[in-house]
Design a protein around this motif. Structure first.
Motif, PDB file in Angstrom:
ATOM      1  N   VAL A 559      46.317  33.566  39.800  1.00  9.28           N
ATOM      2  CA  VAL A 559      46.612  34.854  40.448  1.00  9.28           C
ATOM      3  C   VAL A 559      45.361  35.722  40.473  1.00  9.28           C
ATOM      4  CG1 VAL A 559      47.920  37.006  40.269  1.00  9.28           C
ATOM      5  CG2 VAL A 559      49.065  34.821  39.847  1.00  9.28           C
ATOM      6  N   SER A 560      44.652  35.789  39.349  1.00 11.52           N
ATOM      7  CA  SER A 560      43.437  36.596  39.265  1.00 11.52           C
ATOM      8  C   SER A 560      42.381  36.105  40.253  1.00 11.52           C
ATOM      9  CB  SER A 560      42.878  36.557  37.836  1.00 11.52           C
ATOM     10  OG  SER A 560      41.671  37.289  37.735  1.00 11.52           O
ATOM     11  N   ARG A 561      42.216  34.786  40.342  1.00 13.40           N
ATOM     12  CA  ARG A 561      41.231  34.230  41.276  1.00 13.40           C
ATOM     13  C   ARG A 561      41.612  34.528  42.730  1.00 13.40           C
ATOM     14  NH1 ARG A 561      41.540  29.771  37.722  1.00 13.40           N
ATOM     15  NH2 ARG A 561      42.939  28.686  39.180  1.00 13.40           N
ATOM     16  N   ALA A 562      42.889  34.370  43.037  1.00 14.03           N
ATOM     17  CA  ALA A 562      43.350  34.631  44.401  1.00 14.03           C
ATOM     18  C   ALA A 562      43.178  36.111  44.758  1.00 14.03           C
ATOM     19  CB  ALA A 562      44.813  34.217  44.548  1.00 14.03           C
ATOM     20  N   ALA A 563      43.411  36.978  43.788  1.00 11.06           N
ATOM     21  CA  ALA A 563      43.254  38.416  44.020  1.00 11.06           C
ATOM     22  C   ALA A 563      41.791  38.771  44.279  1.00 11.06           C
ATOM     23  CB  ALA A 563      43.790  39.200  42.824  1.00 11.06           C
ATOM     24  N   PHE A 564      40.894  38.180  43.497  1.00 12.61           N
ATOM     25  CA  PHE A 564      39.474  38.474  43.675  1.00 12.61           C
ATOM     26  C   PHE A 564      38.998  38.033  45.058  1.00 12.61           C
ATOM     27  CE2 PHE A 564      34.906  37.361  42.895  1.00 12.61           C
ATOM     28  CZ  PHE A 564      34.464  38.667  42.732  1.00 12.61           C
ATOM     29  N   ALA A 565      39.477  36.882  45.504  1.00 12.59           N
ATOM     30  CA  ALA A 565      39.104  36.393  46.830  1.00 12.59           C
ATOM     31  C   ALA A 565      39.580  37.347  47.921  1.00 12.59           C
ATOM     32  CB  ALA A 565      39.694  35.008  47.066  1.00 12.59           C
ATOM     33  N   ARG A 566      40.639  38.111  47.628  1.00 17.97           N
ATOM     34  CA  ARG A 566      41.205  39.048  48.592  1.00 17.97           C
ATOM     35  C   ARG A 566      40.684  40.472  48.400  1.00 17.97           C
ATOM     36  NH1 ARG A 566      44.699  34.949  47.872  1.00 17.97           N
ATOM     37  NH2 ARG A 566      46.145  34.384  49.570  1.00 17.97           N
ATOM     38  N   GLY A 567      39.768  40.682  47.428  1.00 18.28           N
ATOM     39  CA  GLY A 567      39.165  41.997  47.250  1.00 18.28           C
ATOM     40  C   GLY A 567      39.782  42.846  46.164  1.00 18.28           C
ATOM     41  N   LEU A 568      40.332  42.218  45.118  1.00 16.71           N
ATOM     42  CA  LEU A 568      40.938  42.947  44.002  1.00 16.71           C
ATOM     43  C   LEU A 568      40.426  42.372  42.691  1.00 16.71           C
ATOM     44  CD1 LEU A 568      43.117  44.985  42.911  1.00 16.71           C
ATOM     45  CD2 LEU A 568      44.723  43.054  42.933  1.00 16.71           C
ATOM     46  N   VAL A 569      39.881  43.224  41.830  1.00 13.94           N
ATOM     47  CA  VAL A 569      39.438  42.819  40.501  1.00 13.94           C
ATOM     48  C   VAL A 569      40.575  43.098  39.524  1.00 13.94           C
ATOM     49  CG1 VAL A 569      37.818  43.286  38.625  1.00 13.94           C
ATOM     50  CG2 VAL A 569      37.000  43.242  40.986  1.00 13.94           C
ATOM     51  N   ILE A 570      41.125  42.045  38.952  1.00 10.21           N
ATOM     52  CA  ILE A 570      42.243  42.194  38.005  1.00 10.21           C
ATOM     53  C   ILE A 570      42.148  41.073  36.979  1.00 10.21           C
ATOM     54  CG2 ILE A 570      43.881  40.860  39.412  1.00 10.21           C
ATOM     55  CD1 ILE A 570      46.033  42.941  38.559  1.00 10.21           C
ATOM     56  N   GLU A 571      42.381  41.398  35.710  1.00  9.02           N
ATOM     57  CA  GLU A 571      42.190  40.433  34.629  1.00  9.02           C
ATOM     58  C   GLU A 571      43.516  40.055  33.977  1.00  9.02           C
ATOM     59  OE1 GLU A 571      40.919  38.290  33.002  1.00  9.02           O
ATOM     60  OE2 GLU A 571      38.752  38.353  32.982  1.00  9.02           O
ATOM     61  N   THR A 572      43.417  39.138  33.017  1.00 13.19           N
ATOM     62  CA  THR A 572      44.585  38.660  32.283  1.00 13.19           C
ATOM     63  C   THR A 572      44.487  39.044  30.814  1.00 13.19           C
ATOM     64  OG1 THR A 572      43.531  36.525  31.826  1.00 13.19           O
ATOM     65  CG2 THR A 572      44.844  36.696  33.849  1.00 13.19           C
ATOM     66  N   SER A 573      45.622  38.991  30.125  1.00 10.49           N
ATOM     67  CA  SER A 573      45.656  39.255  28.687  1.00 10.49           C
ATOM     68  C   SER A 573      46.796  38.458  28.088  1.00 10.49           C
ATOM     69  CB  SER A 573      45.830  40.749  28.412  1.00 10.49           C
ATOM     70  OG  SER A 573      47.117  41.186  28.820  1.00 10.49           O
ATOM     71  N   GLY A 574      46.991  38.617  26.771  1.00  8.70           N
ATOM     72  CA  GLY A 574      48.033  37.876  26.083  1.00  8.70           C
ATOM     73  C   GLY A 574      47.471  36.724  25.290  1.00  8.70           C
ATOM     74  N   PRO A 575      48.256  36.173  24.362  1.00  4.94           N
ATOM     75  CA  PRO A 575      47.763  35.092  23.496  1.00  4.94           C
ATOM     76  C   PRO A 575      47.291  33.872  24.266  1.00  4.94           C
ATOM     77  CG  PRO A 575      50.151  35.383  23.283  1.00  4.94           C
ATOM     78  CD  PRO A 575      49.638  36.559  24.024  1.00  4.94           C
ATOM     79  N   ASP A 576      47.883  33.612  25.416  1.00  2.00           N
ATOM     80  CA  ASP A 576      47.457  32.490  26.252  1.00  2.00           C
ATOM     81  C   ASP A 576      46.924  32.976  27.593  1.00  2.00           C
ATOM     82  OD1 ASP A 576      48.234  30.313  24.467  1.00  2.00           O
ATOM     83  OD2 ASP A 576      50.296  30.972  24.863  1.00  2.00           O
ATOM     84  N   SER A 577      46.501  34.234  27.644  1.00  2.00           N
ATOM     85  CA  SER A 577      46.010  34.858  28.886  1.00  2.00           C
ATOM     86  C   SER A 577      47.030  34.710  30.007  1.00  2.00           C
ATOM     87  CB  SER A 577      44.661  34.234  29.297  1.00  2.00           C
ATOM     88  OG  SER A 577      43.692  34.431  28.305  1.00  2.00           O
ATOM     89  N   GLU A 578      48.302  34.860  29.660  1.00  2.00           N
ATOM     90  CA  GLU A 578      49.391  34.604  30.598  1.00  2.00           C
ATOM     91  C   GLU A 578      49.858  35.841  31.355  1.00  2.00           C
ATOM     92  OE1 GLU A 578      51.413  35.895  26.772  1.00  2.00           O
ATOM     93  OE2 GLU A 578      49.592  34.850  27.398  1.00  2.00           O
ATOM     94  N   VAL A 579      49.316  37.010  31.023  1.00  3.40           N
ATOM     95  CA  VAL A 579      49.759  38.265  31.637  1.00  3.40           C
ATOM     96  C   VAL A 579      48.669  38.795  32.561  1.00  3.40           C
ATOM     97  CG1 VAL A 579      50.493  40.642  31.228  1.00  3.40           C
ATOM     98  CG2 VAL A 579      51.216  38.826  29.659  1.00  3.40           C
ATOM     99  N   VAL A 580      49.013  39.048  33.815  1.00  5.07           N
ATOM    100  CA  VAL A 580      48.095  39.692  34.761  1.00  5.07           C
ATOM    101  C   VAL A 580      48.264  41.190  34.583  1.00  5.07           C
ATOM    102  CG1 VAL A 580      47.420  39.959  37.170  1.00  5.07           C
ATOM    103  CG2 VAL A 580      48.303  37.761  36.358  1.00  5.07           C
ATOM    104  N   LYS A 581      47.179  41.859  34.191  1.00  6.54           N
ATOM    105  CA  LYS A 581      47.258  43.235  33.692  1.00  6.54           C
ATOM    106  C   LYS A 581      46.682  44.238  34.692  1.00  6.54           C
ATOM    107  CE  LYS A 581      44.564  44.177  30.203  1.00  6.54           C
ATOM    108  NZ  LYS A 581      44.012  44.254  28.838  1.00  6.54           N
TER     109      LYS A 581
END
Length: 621
Positions: A559-581
Motif C-alpha cells: 500500500v505504501s509503495r503504491a501510494a508513493f507511486a501516486r504522489g503520497l508519502v505514507i509509512e507503516t508501523s506496528g510490530p510487523d509494520s502491518e499498519v498504514v499510518k
C-alpha cells in the motif's frame, strides 16, 4: 539621498511587517498602479517565498513580487517590480529577480513571464538583460490591446516570455549574476542519490521507502528535485504538525536570525527562552490547571524520556519502571529498555534492565482487563514484580501500531499509580502538540500525569527540541545533575512560542483538528468496508489514525509503495509494520486531506487486488 553604489545591499525575503514600507515604495513609483496596502501585505506574506526586497541601512530600495503559475508550475510570473528612484539604473531589479530564481522554492522553474506596457522601456530593457544573463530566448507578444481590451484607459500590455532555462545556486550580490548556471541541474536527483549510497550508513530507513531527493516543501506538500509534488502523510514522523515552513513560524525565525539573536546558550537565560516559557505558562499550563516546571533536556525525544525515568527513580528511590507492550520510547539504552519492539531492542547488543513490561489496553483481547492484571501483580508479594517507581506509556502508541488506550483505562491506571505510590509518566512526544485533537493527548481522559515528555512538533518547525515537564514538588534535581550541551536551541524557542501563540491562544485550532479527525475516521472506515471483513480495520485517534492490513506487513508495504507511486508519502508501523499510518500535518486543507485519502483508497485497492492475484496464481499452480 543618492545611492552611489550598491555593494552593501541586503536582499532578502519580505516579512508581513514590510507591507507598509513596500506600499510607500510603490507610491513613490508613478508608473506603477498604486495597489492597496492590503495587497502589498499579501505579497509580503502568502507570496513572500517568490518575492524579494532590497534594503540598504534599513531603507527599502527595491521590491519584486512573483508567483508560480498554478496551471504551469514551471513558470515564474513576475507581477510587480518597484525600484526607488535613487536606485534606478543600477540593475537592482535584475538582481532581485535572479535571486528569486535561485531559491529552492523555484526548483523546476524553466520559464519567466511578465507583462509590460508599450511605454515602459526601462522594464523592457531590464528583462532583455535578464534573458541574456540566463542565456535564454526572449519573446514579446501583445497580450492586451489598448483600444480593444483596455477601453483606451491604459497603455497596451505586452507579455514577455523568457526561456526555457535551467538555473541553480545563489545570486552574486555584486555582479547580479546567477553564480551557477548549467545544464546539469536536472540530474541532481541521480547524482545526490549516488552520494547517499556511497557515504551514508546502512542504518537509514525512511529513505529506503521513498527513493528520491526532496528539495523543498510547503505545508502538506513535499517537492522532489525534479519538481514533482507529494502529499506528506508522514510529516517528519509527527514532527511537523503545523506543516512544512509555516509562514508565521518561518517569518518569526527569519526575523530572529536577522537580528543576530542568540543561537546557542547552554541553559543561560535568553529572551527567546523567556518567550517560550511565557507562552507555555499562559496558553498551555494555566488554562488546563497544570503546575509543571520545564526541564530543557537534550534536543530529541529519547533525551526527554531518559530525564523522566531518571527523575522518577530519584524521587521514589526505586529502580524499576513499568512500561507497556508495543510501547516505543526511544533507542538510547534507558529509553530502549522501555521500548517493546524487538527489532530496536536487538540493536543494543546488551541486556536491557530496570524496566518491566505490562500488557497495554486490549493487548490480551477484550476478555482480559489488563488493569486488573496489573493490580493483581502489584498486590501479590510473590508475583516477581519489583515495586515500580513509575509507569510510562503513550496514550496512543504510534510506532506500536496505533493502539489506543481508552479514557476509562487511563483513569484507572492513574488511580492505580496513586494507590501504589508510583509516578505516572505520559510520553506525549508523538501524540501531543495537537495530534489527537487537544494539545496534550491525555486531556480528554481528564488525567494529570506527574511527568510529561514532549518533543517532535514542540518546536513547530521541525527543529530539534525536547522538554520534560515535572510537577513542581517533584523537581528535586541538584544544579547540573542532569545536563547536556544542546539544551538551549533558541531558534526552536522562537518557533515554538510562535506556534503556541498562533494555534493555542483559544480552542479554534483544536476544534479544526477534531473536525478533520472525523473526516479521516469516516473515510478510513469507508476504505475498510470495501474489502473482506477482517482484512482491513481502522485504528488510532485524532489525526493519528490508520488501517491495519490484516496483520500483514507485506500488504501494508505494498500500500505504501503504491501510494508513493501516486504522489503520497505514507509509512507503516506496528510490530510487523502491518499498519498504514496517516500522520498528515494538522494544518492540511480539507481538499488536500481528501486528495490524499483518494490516493490511499486507490492504493489499498491496487495492493489488495495484486495480493489476491498472486494468491490465485499460487493456487492455480
Amino acid at each position: 539621498m543618492e545611492v552611489q553604489q550598491l555593494s552593501n545591499i541586503v536582499i532578502r525575503q519580505p516579512f508581513s511587517t514590510d507591507g507598509t514600507s513596500v506600499n510607500a515604495l510603490i507610491a513613490n513609483c508613478p508608473p506603477l498602479d498604486q495597489n492597496s496596502l492590503y495587497c502589498n501585505l499579501l505579497q509580503c506574506t502568502h507570496f513572500s517565498a517568490t518575492s524579494a526586497l532590497a534594503e540598504q541601512d534599513g531603507r527599502i530600495l527595491g521590491f519584486v513580487s512573483g508567483y508560480r503559475l498554478p496551471d504551469a508550475p514551471e513558470t515564474l510570473f513576475i507581477w510587480q517590480v518597484a525600484i526607488d528612484p535613487v536606485a534606478r539604473g543600477k540593475a537592482l531589479g535584475k538582481r532581485l529577480i535572479l535571486d528569486i530564481l535561485s531559491r529552492p522554492v523555484c526548483a523546476g522553474v524553466s520559464m519567466l513571464k511578465t507583462t509590460v506596457t508599450s511605454s515602459n522601456t526601462a522594464s523592457r530593457a531590464m528583462f532583455e538583460k535578464i534573458a541574456a544573463a540566463l542565456d535564454a530566448s526572449h519573446l514579446r507578444t501583445l497580450l492586451f490591446d489598448r483600444d480593444q481590451h483596455l477601453s483606451g484607459q491604459h497603455d497596451s500590455e505586452f507579455l514577455i516570455s523568457i526561456g526555457p532555462f535551467q538555473v541553480s545556486g545563489r545570486v552574486n550580490q555584486t555582479e547580479g549574476k546567477i553564480m551557477t548556471t548549467h545544464k546539469a541541474a536536472t540530474t541532481a536527483d541521480h547524482i545526490s542519490t549516488d552520494i547517499f549510497k556511497r557515504n551514508e550508513s546502512r542504518v537509514q530507513s525512511y529513505a529506503r521507502s521513498f527513493p528520491c531527493v526532496f528539495e523543498r516543501a510547503e505545508n502538506a506538500t513535499l517537492y522532489d528535485s525534479k519538481g514533482r509534488g507529494y502529499l506528506d502523510f508522514l510529516a517528519g514522523a509527527g514532527s511537523l504538525n503545523y506543516g512544512h515552513n509555516h509562514p508565521v513560524l518561518r517569518d518569526a525565525l527569519l526575523r530572529y536570525i536577522a537580528s543576530d539573536g542568540i543561537t546557542h546558550s547552554l541553559d543561560l537565560h535568553t529572551r527567546a527562552k523567556a518567550g517560550f516559557l511565557e507562552a507555555m505558562q499562559t496558553h498551555i499550563f494555566k488554562p488546563r490547571g497544570l503546575d509543571y516546571v520545564i526541564q530543557f533536556t537534550g534536543p530529541t525525544g529519547t533525551n526527554a524520556i531518559e530525564a523522566a525515568m531518571k527523575i522518577a527513580r530519584k524521587v521514589k528511590q526505586r529502580t524499576n519502571i513499568v512500561s507497556f507492550t508495543n510501547g516505543f520510547h526511544g533507542v538510547t539504552l534507558g529509553s530502549l529498555a522501555a521500548t517493546g519492539n524487538q527489532h530496536h531492542r536487538g540493536g543494543a547488543s546488551m541486556s536491557l534492565t530496570g524496566v518491566t513490561a505490562m500488557p497495554y489496553d486490549g493487548y490480551m483481547g477484550n476478555e482480559v482487563d489488563t488493569i486488573d492484571y496489573f493490580a493483581k501483580v502489584l498486590g501479590d508479594a510473590s508475583s516477581g514484580l519489583d515495586h515500580p517507581a513509575a509507569v510510562i506509556l503513550e496514550t496512543v502508541q504510534g510506532e506500536g501500531g496505533l493502539n489506543v488506550a481508552s479514557y476509562e483505562w487511563l483513569q484507572r491506571l492513574e488511580r492505580l499509580c496513586r494507590r501504589y505510590d508510583m509516578l505516572l509518566i505520559i510520553d506525549d512526544i508523538q501524540a501531543g502538540c495537537g495530534r489527537t485533537g487537544n494539545f496534550f493527548s491525555f486531556e480528554a481522559a481528564n488525567v494529570k500525569p506527574d511527568i510529561v515528555t514532549l518533543s517532535k512538533s514542540l518546536s513547530g518547525y521541525g527543529l530539534p527540541f525536547a522538554v520534560t515537564l515535572i510537577k513542581r514538588e517533584l523537581d528535586i534535581w541538584e544544579p547540573g545533575e542532569h545536563n547536556g550541551t544542546f539544551r538551549g536551541n533558541n531558534h526552536a524557542f522562537v518557533t515554538a512560542a510562535a506556534a503556541i501563540e498562533t494555534f493555542w491562544r483559544d480552542d479554534q485550532f483544536a476544534k479544526s483538528v477534531q473536525v478533520k479527525a472525523v473526516m479521516l475516521t469516516q473515510r478510513l472506515r469507508a476504505i475498510a468496508e470495501k474489502h473482506d471483513e477482517g482484512l482491513i480495520k481502522v485504528k488510532g485517534r485524532g489525526l493519528m489514525q490508520g488501517i491495519d492490513c490484516g496483520g500483514s506487513g507485506e500488504l501494508a508495504a505494498a500500500v505504501s509503495r503504491a501510494a508513493f507511486a501516486r504522489g503520497l508519502v505514507i509509512e507503516t508501523s506496528g510490530p510487523d509494520s502491518e499498519v498504514v499510518k496517516c500522520l498528515c500535518p494538522l494544518t492540511i486543507s480539507n481538499e488536500d486531506l481528501t486528495r490524499g485519502l483518494d490516493i490511499l483508497d486507490a492504493s489499498v485497492a491496487a495492493a489488495v487486488a495484486s495480493q489476491r492475484k498472486s494468491l490465485s496464481n499460487v493456487v492455480a499452480a
